[in-house]
Write a protein that holds these residues in place. Structure first.
Motif, mmCIF file in Angstrom:
data_model
loop_
_atom_site.group_PDB
_atom_site.id
_atom_site.type_symbol
_atom_site.label_atom_id
_atom_site.label_comp_id
_atom_site.label_asym_id
_atom_site.label_seq_id
_atom_site.Cartn_x
_atom_site.Cartn_y
_atom_site.Cartn_z
ATOM 1 N N LYS A 1 2.455 -0.831 -4.882
ATOM 2 C CA LYS A 1 3.695 -1.406 -4.354
ATOM 3 C C LYS A 1 3.962 -0.928 -2.927
ATOM 4 O O LYS A 1 4.295 -1.725 -2.040
ATOM 5 C CB LYS A 1 4.873 -1.036 -5.260
ATOM 6 N N ASP B 1 1.324 -2.237 -0.408
ATOM 7 C CA ASP B 1 1.469 -3.685 -0.257
ATOM 8 C C ASP B 1 2.650 -4.027 0.635
ATOM 9 O O ASP B 1 2.567 -4.909 1.501
ATOM 10 C CB ASP B 1 1.636 -4.330 -1.638
ATOM 11 N N GLU B 2 3.757 -3.325 0.432
ATOM 12 C CA GLU B 2 4.937 -3.569 1.263
ATOM 13 C C GLU B 2 4.680 -3.225 2.718
ATOM 14 O O GLU B 2 5.180 -3.887 3.633
ATOM 15 C CB GLU B 2 6.121 -2.763 0.725
ATOM 16 N N ARG C 1 2.802 -6.368 -10.038
ATOM 17 C CA ARG C 1 2.308 -6.623 -8.672
ATOM 18 C C ARG C 1 0.884 -7.165 -8.777
ATOM 19 O O ARG C 1 -0.070 -6.432 -8.545
ATOM 20 C CB ARG C 1 2.353 -5.337 -7.844
#
Length: 355
Positions: free
Chosen positions: A293, A296-297, A325
């Protein structure tokens, strides 16, 4: 060992693709029609001696995968040793999935889906329920199954990130060997410039695979990546792989450095990096999902490499990733050897875990 990976004309897209394992029943693993990125249909072993030979290495991989997932799978399999399908069975299964780090959301999804399948199939035997769980898990994981495509851009630039100790540089080395064996010209960028051991390790892999490497002691990681992309274009490389320094997602100032590397790569070549891969340690369970997460952000991940699934009781984390995700898992690893990194198949994984 990418059975159907071979060099394509530069105008075409190549793909790291592997032959699916022979299913238990003919309908268990449907065979997709060949596409521009698919180089050969899946053939029954009896149809061709060559097909049978190609199937043997994959079977060896499945054996290693099943062995690697034993700690996770055995705890779930114990749930189905009774004789009744009742609330107690589902409660035990819920506990086993949570202990395997499948996560609350994926666990609830699997339980609801499994109950629906049991009702529709009118299953009365716990072992039949276990096989229905294989189907449910395979369907949940299916969105993660996607090949790593190279060749749409020349060179295809791959940026690899991850925390220290996840097996990032080793995974790059294994991937490089496979690409080189498939006649892809690879250039490596040692963008972990502050850790001498990382540069040396990547250099060893470059020597083994007989590929070029761009390295600079104590230099700026973004500058090394920039130089490597330009060198790849000038030298006609098919793939440029940038090994970056290990970063914890909580180290915000260091995560900013990764963002800078990505921006600079884009300046060296429009549209690059074409792939941003995160290498995660399967032993870390739910922490792996947290890393997915966060990275990816920050960077916009295109794919994952999940390593060290051998010996862990937390292999259920792939279910959590799929539910929360769903970023493609290009490769999974169950050991240190070259052949211990392979393409991910949802059904293979589900069968290895639960059958």
């Amino acid at each position: 060992m990418f059975s159907f990976f071979k060099k394509r004309p530069k105008a075409e897209e190549a793909s790291i693709q592997t032959q699916a394992a022979t299913p238990v029943a003919p309908a268990a693993v449907p065979t997709a029609a060949p596409t521009a990125a698919s180089f050969a249909p899946v053939m029954p072993a009896a149809a061709s001696g060559a097909a049978a030979q190609a199937e043997a290495p994959r079977k060896g991989w499945l054996d290693r995968l099943r062995s690697g997932l034993r700690k996770t799978g055995s705890s779930i399999a114990q749930v189905f040793t009774g004789t009744q399908i009742d609330d107690a069975l589902y409660e035990e299964l819920e506990d086993a999935l949570l202990l395997a780090d499948a996560g609350v959301k994926a666990t609830q999804f699997l339980l609801d889906d499994l109950k629906r399948r049991v009702k529709e199939a009118k299953a009365t035997d716990p072992q039949a329920v276990r096989l229905l769980l294989v189907d449910a898990l395979a369907d949940l994981l299916q969105p993660l199954e996607k090949p790593l495509a190279v060749g749409a851009a020349t060179p295809t630039v791959v940026m690899v990130v991850g925390v220290n100790g996840a097996g990032k540089t080793t995974s790059i080395g294994k991937l490089t060997r496979h690409l080189a064996a498939a006649e892809q010209r690879v250039l490596l960028a040692a963008a972990d410039t502050f850790r001498a051991a990382a540069r040396e390790q990547l250099g060893v892999w470059a020597d083994r695979a007989q590929v070029e490497i761009v390295s600079q002691e104590g230099g700026d990681p973004a500058a090394v990546s920039f130089d490597a992309v330009n060198a790849g274009k000038a030298r006609g490389a098919d793939v440029v792989i940038a090994d970056t320094a290990g970063r914890l997602p909580t180290q915000l100032h260091l995560m900013e450095e990764l963002k800078k590397i990505k921006r600079v790569i884009g300046k060296a070549m429009e549209g690059a990096p074409h792939e941003v891969l995160l290498v995660v340690d399967g032993n870390t369970g739910q922490n792996a999902l947290t890393q997915v997460k966060a990275f990816d952000e920050a960077l916009g991940l295109t794919g994952l490499v999940v390593t060290k699934l051998d010996g862990t009781a937390k292999g259920g984390v792939l279910a959590a990733i799929a539910r929360e995700r769903p970023i493609p898992v290009y490769f999974i690893g169950v050991g240190e050897k070259l052949e211990d990194l392979e393409t991910f198949s949802a059904r293979e994984f589900a069968r290895a875990l639960l059958e």
